[in-house]
Motif scaffolding. Structure first.
Motif, PDB file in Angstrom:
ATOM      1  N   ARG A 269     -10.923  43.294 -29.944  1.00  7.37           N
ATOM      2  CA  ARG A 269     -12.219  42.853 -30.460  1.00  7.37           C
ATOM      3  C   ARG A 269     -12.085  42.013 -31.729  1.00  7.37           C
ATOM      4  NH1 ARG A 269     -12.843  46.599 -27.010  1.00  7.37           N
ATOM      5  NH2 ARG A 269     -14.753  46.690 -25.773  1.00  7.37           N
ATOM      6  N   PHE A 270     -11.041  42.255 -32.512  1.00  2.00           N
ATOM      7  CA  PHE A 270     -10.768  41.388 -33.656  1.00  2.00           C
ATOM      8  C   PHE A 270     -10.346  40.002 -33.162  1.00  2.00           C
ATOM      9  CE2 PHE A 270      -8.683  39.617 -37.309  1.00  2.00           C
ATOM     10  CZ  PHE A 270      -9.376  40.137 -38.395  1.00  2.00           C
ATOM     11  N   LEU A 271      -9.549  39.966 -32.081  1.00  2.00           N
ATOM     12  CA  LEU A 271      -9.132  38.688 -31.506  1.00  2.00           C
ATOM     13  C   LEU A 271     -10.334  37.908 -30.984  1.00  2.00           C
ATOM     14  CD1 LEU A 271      -6.798  36.827 -30.617  1.00  2.00           C
ATOM     15  CD2 LEU A 271      -6.662  38.153 -28.496  1.00  2.00           C
ATOM     16  N   VAL A 272     -11.274  38.603 -30.360  1.00  2.00           N
ATOM     17  CA  VAL A 272     -12.503  37.954 -29.894  1.00  2.00           C
ATOM     18  C   VAL A 272     -13.229  37.310 -31.067  1.00  2.00           C
ATOM     19  CG1 VAL A 272     -14.807  38.363 -28.933  1.00  2.00           C
ATOM     20  CG2 VAL A 272     -12.809  39.455 -27.887  1.00  2.00           C
ATOM     21  N   ASP A 273     -13.376  38.062 -32.160  1.00  2.12           N
ATOM     22  CA  ASP A 273     -14.079  37.529 -33.326  1.00  2.12           C
ATOM     23  C   ASP A 273     -13.320  36.354 -33.941  1.00  2.12           C
ATOM     24  OD1 ASP A 273     -16.020  39.372 -32.926  1.00  2.12           O
ATOM     25  OD2 ASP A 273     -15.755  40.453 -34.807  1.00  2.12           O
ATOM     26  N   ALA A 274     -11.978  36.437 -33.956  1.00  2.00           N
ATOM     27  CA  ALA A 274     -11.186  35.334 -34.504  1.00  2.00           C
ATOM     28  C   ALA A 274     -11.364  34.070 -33.662  1.00  2.00           C
ATOM     29  CB  ALA A 274      -9.712  35.732 -34.564  1.00  2.00           C
ATOM     30  N   LYS A 275     -11.397  34.219 -32.349  1.00  2.00           N
ATOM     31  CA  LYS A 275     -11.604  33.063 -31.479  1.00  2.00           C
ATOM     32  C   LYS A 275     -13.009  32.492 -31.661  1.00  2.00           C
ATOM     33  CE  LYS A 275      -8.360  34.365 -27.795  1.00  2.00           C
ATOM     34  NZ  LYS A 275      -7.793  33.258 -27.037  1.00  2.00           N
ATOM     35  N   TYR A 277     -14.816  32.758 -34.419  1.00  2.00           N
ATOM     36  CA  TYR A 277     -14.809  32.135 -35.749  1.00  2.00           C
ATOM     37  C   TYR A 277     -14.186  30.740 -35.677  1.00  2.00           C
ATOM     38  CZ  TYR A 277     -13.473  31.295 -40.621  1.00  2.00           C
ATOM     39  OH  TYR A 277     -13.297  30.747 -41.864  1.00  2.00           O
ATOM     40  N   GLU A 278     -13.043  30.626 -34.974  1.00  2.00           N
ATOM     41  CA  GLU A 278     -12.368  29.341 -34.838  1.00  2.00           C
ATOM     42  C   GLU A 278     -13.258  28.333 -34.123  1.00  2.00           C
ATOM     43  OE1 GLU A 278      -7.992  28.021 -33.319  1.00  2.00           O
ATOM     44  OE2 GLU A 278      -9.262  28.989 -31.809  1.00  2.00           O
ATOM     45  N   LEU A 279     -13.924  28.771 -33.052  1.00  2.00           N
ATOM     46  CA  LEU A 279     -14.788  27.873 -32.284  1.00  2.00           C
ATOM     47  C   LEU A 279     -15.938  27.361 -33.132  1.00  2.00           C
ATOM     48  CD1 LEU A 279     -15.461  26.644 -29.507  1.00  2.00           C
ATOM     49  CD2 LEU A 279     -16.790  28.716 -29.036  1.00  2.00           C
ATOM     50  N   LYS A 280     -16.599  28.264 -33.839  1.00  2.00           N
ATOM     51  CA  LYS A 280     -17.738  27.851 -34.656  1.00  2.00           C
ATOM     52  C   LYS A 280     -17.285  26.973 -35.830  1.00  2.00           C
ATOM     53  CE  LYS A 280     -20.836  31.663 -33.515  1.00  2.00           C
ATOM     54  NZ  LYS A 280     -21.690  32.758 -34.026  1.00  2.00           N
ATOM     55  N   ARG A 281     -16.124  27.284 -36.392  1.00  2.00           N
ATOM     56  CA  ARG A 281     -15.613  26.483 -37.503  1.00  2.00           C
ATOM     57  C   ARG A 281     -15.307  25.058 -37.042  1.00  2.00           C
ATOM     58  NH1 ARG A 281     -10.509  25.168 -39.388  1.00  2.00           N
ATOM     59  NH2 ARG A 281     -10.365  24.856 -41.659  1.00  2.00           N
ATOM     60  N   ASN A 282     -14.662  24.942 -35.886  1.00  2.00           N
ATOM     61  CA  ASN A 282     -14.335  23.614 -35.353  1.00  2.00           C
ATOM     62  C   ASN A 282     -15.602  22.823 -35.031  1.00  2.00           C
ATOM     63  OD1 ASN A 282     -11.600  24.121 -35.540  1.00  2.00           O
ATOM     64  ND2 ASN A 282     -11.371  24.743 -33.406  1.00  2.00           N
ATOM     65  N   ASN A 283     -16.628  23.503 -34.536  1.00  2.00           N
ATOM     66  CA  ASN A 283     -17.888  22.825 -34.251  1.00  2.00           C
ATOM     67  C   ASN A 283     -18.542  22.301 -35.516  1.00  2.00           C
ATOM     68  OD1 ASN A 283     -17.669  23.201 -31.495  1.00  2.00           O
ATOM     69  ND2 ASN A 283     -18.863  25.103 -31.505  1.00  2.00           N
ATOM     70  N   ARG A 284     -18.411  23.075 -36.600  1.00  2.00           N
ATOM     71  CA  ARG A 284     -18.998  22.629 -37.899  1.00  2.00           C
ATOM     72  C   ARG A 284     -18.247  21.452 -38.457  1.00  2.00           C
ATOM     73  NH1 ARG A 284     -19.247  28.275 -39.001  1.00  2.00           N
ATOM     74  NH2 ARG A 284     -17.383  28.063 -40.315  1.00  2.00           N
ATOM     75  N   LEU A 285     -16.924  21.381 -38.213  1.00  2.00           N
ATOM     76  CA  LEU A 285     -16.106  20.318 -38.784  1.00  2.00           C
ATOM     77  C   LEU A 285     -16.229  19.005 -38.039  1.00  2.00           C
ATOM     78  CD1 LEU A 285     -12.809  22.293 -39.634  1.00  2.00           C
ATOM     79  CD2 LEU A 285     -14.579  21.521 -41.225  1.00  2.00           C
ATOM     80  N   ARG A 286     -16.762  19.080 -36.823  1.00  2.00           N
ATOM     81  CA  ARG A 286     -16.881  17.847 -36.037  1.00  2.00           C
ATOM     82  C   ARG A 286     -17.995  16.949 -36.559  1.00  2.00           C
ATOM     83  NH1 ARG A 286     -16.127  21.348 -31.299  1.00  2.00           N
ATOM     84  NH2 ARG A 286     -13.985  21.088 -30.578  1.00  2.00           N
TER      85      ARG A 286
END
Length: 286
Positions: A269-275, A277-286
């Motif tokens: 479940r931590f891995l799910v949250d990390a993935k 987090y990464e997805l949302k972060r990349n979307n914000r950076l685009r």
């Protein structure tokens, strides 16, 4: 043994489990259909030799598509249909129960719920709130479909009441921890999609009834959608692990239990949250 039951199993490189699975299920049915996703090992050879019907179809990307394709295209003529996985089997007591009760089912009975126990590192994970896991696994042919979602797909019964068998089926995967963690990594990506669908409000319409007053799958789905998904990223894995390992006494499952509840109840479940987090972060950076 009942001749009124067809068992459908999805497979891919399952030579380690397929013999145990088919030999076990032949005690409840002569109609075993393997939908194989182009295995490269001896799965098809073994299954065919054991008398199962094998249909090969490339993996479409998710369990729901593959399983529902089987329901629509395998010309199932038996009264009942059953879903099983290659690494699962039925206890002797459940086999006797199925063979006794299925032919005597009431007309209003649309399906049967079976309790599943998980064996991990050769130990039954009895605590931590993980047992019994109640699943609709047998239903009247033509009245059930696998719901279309990225994760936690359940059979949705279109009509009829459900009954519950008293005895258990077993999920006992024989692969090593490296294989298991790789599989959980793939599951984590699907779980991210499922949680994002919940955030967008695009999941419940395809669900079984989501409520605290329904069956176990319904209650768990309600908790996931109404409670767990609302807790901040990286906080919820800690809360869930504490709940399972301490409050629900998972620590009593011993050393194997520590590995299971930590990896499945926290790391995954931590891995799910990390993935996520990464997805949302990349979307914000685009």
């Amino acid at each position: 043994m009942s001749n009124s039951l067809t068992v459908i199993i999805l497979s891919y490189n399952e030579e380690k489990h397929i013999t145990r699975c088919i030999q076990n299920l032949k005690r409840v049915s002569d109609n075993i259909i393997i939908i194989d996703s182009m295995s490269t090992d001896r799965t098809v050879e073994i299954a065919t030799a054991l008398g199962a019907t094998v249909v090969q179809r490339p993996w479409p990307g998710n369990h729901s598509d593959q399983f529902n394709w089987a329901l629509d295209n395998c010309n199932i003529t038996t009264t009942w249909t059953m879903r099983m996985d290659c690494d699962e089997y039925l206890l002797d007591e459940l086999i006797d129960e199925i063979n006794t009760k299925l032919p005597l089912a009431k007309p209003e009975t649309g399906g049967f719920i079976i309790k599943r126990r998980v064996i991990f590192m050769d130990k039954w994970m009895k605590r931590g709130g993980f047992y019994p896991h109640r699943l609709l696994r047998i239903w009247r042919t033509g009245t059930g479909k696998l719901e279309e979602r990225a994760m936690d797909e359940h059979v949705v019964l279109e009509k009829g009441e459900t009954e519950a068998f008293q005895h258990d089926m077993v999920d006992h995967n024989l692969n090593d921890l490296t294989w298991w963690t790789h599989k959980q990594n793939n599951y984590a990506s699907r779980e991210v999609k499922d949680l994002l669908d919940i955030e967008k409000g695009t999941t419940s319409a395809n669900n079984v009834d989501v409520s605290l007053s329904g069956e176990q799958s319904s209650r768990k789905r309600w908790i996931k959608e109404k409670v767990y998904s609302k807790i901040p990223l990286f906080v919820r894995p800690f809360i869930y692990f504490i709940y399972r390992y301490f409050i629900r006494l998972g620590f009593l499952d011993g050393g194997a239990g520590l590995v299971w509840h930590f990896l499945q109840g926290f790391w995954y479940r931590f891995l799910v949250d990390a993935k996520m987090y990464e997805l949302k972060r990349n979307n914000r950076l685009r």
